[in-house]
Design an enzyme around this catalytic site. Sequence first.
Site, PDB file in Angstrom:
ATOM      1  N   LYS A   1     -41.997   7.562  -5.852  1.00  0.00           N
ATOM      2  CA  LYS A   1     -41.059   7.974  -4.807  1.00  0.00           C
ATOM      3  C   LYS A   1     -41.131   9.478  -4.596  1.00  0.00           C
ATOM      4  CE  LYS A   1     -37.431   4.633  -6.059  1.00  0.00           C
ATOM      5  NZ  LYS A   1     -36.048   4.554  -6.548  1.00  0.00           N
TER       6      LYS A   1
ATOM      7  N   ARG B   1     -27.213  -4.018 -10.008  1.00  0.00           N
ATOM      8  CA  ARG B   1     -26.339  -4.216  -8.850  1.00  0.00           C
ATOM      9  C   ARG B   1     -26.284  -5.682  -8.461  1.00  0.00           C
ATOM     10  NH1 ARG B   1     -29.446   0.516  -6.007  1.00  0.00           N
ATOM     11  NH2 ARG B   1     -30.993  -1.026  -6.520  1.00  0.00           N
TER      12      ARG B   1
ATOM     13  N   SER C   1     -28.920   4.954  -4.091  1.00  0.00           N
ATOM     14  CA  SER C   1     -29.233   6.324  -3.691  1.00  0.00           C
ATOM     15  C   SER C   1     -29.948   6.342  -2.345  1.00  0.00           C
ATOM     16  CB  SER C   1     -30.105   7.001  -4.750  1.00  0.00           C
ATOM     17  OG  SER C   1     -29.420   7.102  -5.969  1.00  0.00           O
TER      18      SER C   1
ATOM     19  N   HIS D   1     -23.715   4.761 -10.239  1.00  0.00           N
ATOM     20  CA  HIS D   1     -24.178   5.350 -11.503  1.00  0.00           C
ATOM     21  C   HIS D   1     -22.988   5.806 -12.348  1.00  0.00           C
ATOM     22  CE1 HIS D   1     -27.847   6.474  -8.955  1.00  0.00           C
ATOM     23  NE2 HIS D   1     -28.324   5.634  -9.855  1.00  0.00           N
TER      24      HIS D   1
END
Length: 161
Positions: free
Chosen positions: A43, A92, A130, A19
Amino acid sequence: MTESKAVIPGSFDPITYGHMDIIERVAQRFDEIHICVLKNSNKEGTFTVEERMALIEASVADIPNVEVHQFNGLLVDFCDEVGAKTIIRGLRAVSDFEYELRLTSMNKKLNSDVETLYMMTSTNYSFISSSVVKEVAQYKADISEFVPEPVEKALKEKFGK
């Protein structure tokens, strides 16, 4: 000339060097960066939104043109609120793109004035997420090369040293 503003949205649970890579690069290209911390209803968060905001603020303290916000609602509404016409999304891998494309299409349908730009995370950070960082932290492994120091400390406190 008008001031350029960009929004970087995410759950940031927690913020990682992946990030940070995107934030630092975007901060060099826009006058104002608005990090929008979103609660992901799909989540269960490790950190509260307030904790995530504090960790982000500590991590970006040396980047003067970055502001951190919480927002519950449509991202395009947040863009209107801060006067931004650009959303930045980090990728990514190619596998991230399909999901991001659906979000971009919906945002464009909701507000045709807002553009989404994609930035590839630097290769050094392309494997960091994360979720993976939290999993590794639970096993007490060294995560210092994946997250800023305030996050490393918070994860150690969360999962025990």
